[in-house]
Design an enzyme around this catalytic site. Structure first.
Site, PDB file in Angstrom:
ATOM      1  N   HIS A  63      11.685 -30.164  10.485  1.00  0.00           N
ATOM      2  CA  HIS A  63      10.249 -29.966  10.781  1.00  0.00           C
ATOM      3  C   HIS A  63       9.759 -28.669  10.125  1.00  0.00           C
ATOM      4  CE1 HIS A  63      11.059 -32.275  14.745  1.00  0.00           C
ATOM      5  NE2 HIS A  63      10.330 -33.074  14.001  1.00  0.00           N
ATOM      6  N   LYS A  85       8.186 -42.055  24.544  1.00  0.00           N
ATOM      7  CA  LYS A  85       9.456 -41.319  24.550  1.00  0.00           C
ATOM      8  C   LYS A  85       9.623 -40.547  25.843  1.00  0.00           C
ATOM      9  CE  LYS A  85       9.795 -40.480  19.565  1.00  0.00           C
ATOM     10  NZ  LYS A  85       9.771 -39.471  18.504  1.00  0.00           N
ATOM     11  N   ARG A 120      11.301 -39.229   6.146  1.00  0.00           N
ATOM     12  CA  ARG A 120      12.737 -39.196   5.835  1.00  0.00           C
ATOM     13  C   ARG A 120      13.137 -40.461   5.084  1.00  0.00           C
ATOM     14  NH1 ARG A 120      13.954 -37.604  11.843  1.00  0.00           N
ATOM     15  NH2 ARG A 120      12.133 -38.922  11.878  1.00  0.00           N
ATOM     16  N   SER A 142      15.263 -35.113  15.905  1.00  0.00           N
ATOM     17  CA  SER A 142      15.321 -34.483  17.234  1.00  0.00           C
ATOM     18  C   SER A 142      16.264 -35.272  18.141  1.00  0.00           C
ATOM     19  CB  SER A 142      13.931 -34.405  17.857  1.00  0.00           C
ATOM     20  OG  SER A 142      13.097 -33.588  17.079  1.00  0.00           O
TER      21      SER A 142
HETATM   22  P1  ADP Z   1       7.076 -38.168  16.619  1.00  0.00           P
HETATM   23  O1  ADP Z   1       7.516 -38.004  18.035  1.00  0.00           O
HETATM   24  O2  ADP Z   1       5.627 -38.371  16.400  1.00  0.00           O
HETATM   25  O3  ADP Z   1       7.940 -39.139  15.812  1.00  0.00           O
HETATM   26  P2  ADP Z   1       8.585 -35.931  15.646  1.00  0.00           P
HETATM   27  O4  ADP Z   1       8.467 -34.640  16.360  1.00  0.00           O
HETATM   28  O5  ADP Z   1       9.863 -36.679  15.787  1.00  0.00           O
HETATM   29  O6  ADP Z   1       7.309 -36.774  15.960  1.00  0.00           O
HETATM   30  O7  ADP Z   1       8.345 -35.679  14.105  1.00  0.00           O
HETATM   31  C1  ADP Z   1       7.126 -35.162  13.624  1.00  0.00           C
HETATM   32  C2  ADP Z   1       7.044 -35.405  12.136  1.00  0.00           C
HETATM   33  O8  ADP Z   1       8.121 -34.759  11.490  1.00  0.00           O
HETATM   34  C3  ADP Z   1       7.150 -36.881  11.748  1.00  0.00           C
HETATM   35  O9  ADP Z   1       6.276 -37.102  10.662  1.00  0.00           O
HETATM   36  C4  ADP Z   1       8.577 -37.041  11.309  1.00  0.00           C
HETATM   37  O10 ADP Z   1       8.736 -38.084  10.361  1.00  0.00           O
HETATM   38  C5  ADP Z   1       8.814 -35.686  10.669  1.00  0.00           C
HETATM   39  N1  ADP Z   1      10.210 -35.304  10.628  1.00  0.00           N
HETATM   40  C6  ADP Z   1      11.089 -35.273  11.647  1.00  0.00           C
HETATM   41  N2  ADP Z   1      12.316 -34.862  11.233  1.00  0.00           N
HETATM   42  C7  ADP Z   1      12.193 -34.633   9.890  1.00  0.00           C
HETATM   43  C8  ADP Z   1      13.108 -34.219   8.854  1.00  0.00           C
HETATM   44  N3  ADP Z   1      14.381 -33.965   9.105  1.00  0.00           N
HETATM   45  N4  ADP Z   1      12.618 -34.088   7.596  1.00  0.00           N
HETATM   46  C9  ADP Z   1      11.314 -34.379   7.341  1.00  0.00           C
HETATM   47  N5  ADP Z   1      10.424 -34.778   8.248  1.00  0.00           N
HETATM   48  C10 ADP Z   1      10.849 -34.909   9.509  1.00  0.00           C
END
Ligand code: ADP
Length: 182
Positions: free
Chosen positions: A36, A60, A109, A147
C-alpha cells in the site's frame, strides 16, 4: 485578439493551471502493508494532495478497529508530504466530490484484482462520471503482499520482514498477544 481579451485569457489559463488536483486512495488497510505504501508514494506524485481514506468494508471482518488502522496509516506515511489520512463511512463517490477529489487511485496486483477493480471502476463511473479511477501496478517485490496474508502470518507468529513497516509489525504482535492472553 485585443490586448484586454488576451490578458483576460491568460488570467483564466493561470487560474485553471492553479487548480488543485486531489486524489483519493480508498481501502480497508487492515493493516497497511509496504505494498500500500508503495502505491501511496507513487500515487502522491500524480496529484497535489492525496487523501488516504479508511473505510469499513461491509463484506470483510476487520482485525483492527477503524481508529487503529487510521493510526497505523498516519504513523507510516509521515514521510509523504502531501498525504492526509481520514476515515469515513458512506458512499465513496459522495465523499470524494464533497472533498474536491476527482481521481481515485487503486493498486493492482494480479489478474484476480483486475476483475474486482474493473467492476468497481465501472460502477463508480456510472454513479459519478466526474471521477476517474486510475490504477498503479504493484512493484514486483510487493506483488504477493496482501493484508489477509499478513494477518494470517502474524496470527501464527510468522516473520513479516519487508512486508509491513516496523510500527505495523509491533501492532500486529500486540494484537495477537492480546488474543492469546484473553
Ligand atoms: P479493499 O479492502 O478495498 O480491497 P485494501 O486495503 O485491501 O482495500 O487495498 C486497497 C488498495 O490497495 C486496493 O486497490 C488494492 O488492490 C491495493 N493493494 C493492496 N495490496 C497491494 C500490493 N501489495 N501492491 C499493490 N497494491 C495493493
Amino acid at each position: 485578439m485585443g490586448k484586454r481579451r488576451g490578458l483576460l485569457l491568460s488570467a483564466v489559463v493561470r487560474k485553471e493551471s492553479k487548480k488543485v488536483r486531489i486524489g483519493i486512495c480508498p481501502g480497508s488497510f487492515d493493516p497497511v502493508t509496504n505494498g500500500h505504501i508503495d502505491i501511496f508514494e507513487r500515487g502522491s506524485k500524480l496529484v497535489d494532495k492525496l487523501i488516504v481514506a479508511v473505510f469499513e468494508n461491509p463484506s470483510k471482518k476487520h482485525l483492527f478497529t477503524m481508529e487503529e488502522r487510521e493510526d497505523m496509516l498516519r504513523e507510516t506515511t509521515r514521510h509523504i508530504p502531501n498525504i492526509e489520512v481520514v476515515s469515513f463511512d458512506g458512499l465513496l463517490n459522495e465523499y470524494a466530490i464533497e472533498h474536491g477529489a476527482t481521481i481515485i487511485i487503486r493498486g493492482l496486483r494480479a489478474l484476480s484484482d483486475f476483475e474486482y477493480e474493473f467492476q468497481r471502476a465501472l460502477l463508480m463511473k456510472k454513479v459519478e462520471p466526474r471521477i476517474e479511477t486510475v490504477f498503479i501496478m504493484t512493484s514486483t517485490q510487493y506483488s504477493y503482499i496482501s493484508s489477509t496474508g499478513i494477518r494470517e502470518l502474524a496470527c501464527f507468529g510468522g516473520k513479516l520482514d519487508d512486508m509491513v513497516p516496523d510500527y505495523v509489525e509491533k501492532k500486529l504482535r500486540e494484537k495477537f498477544a492480546d488474543k492469546y492472553n484473553a
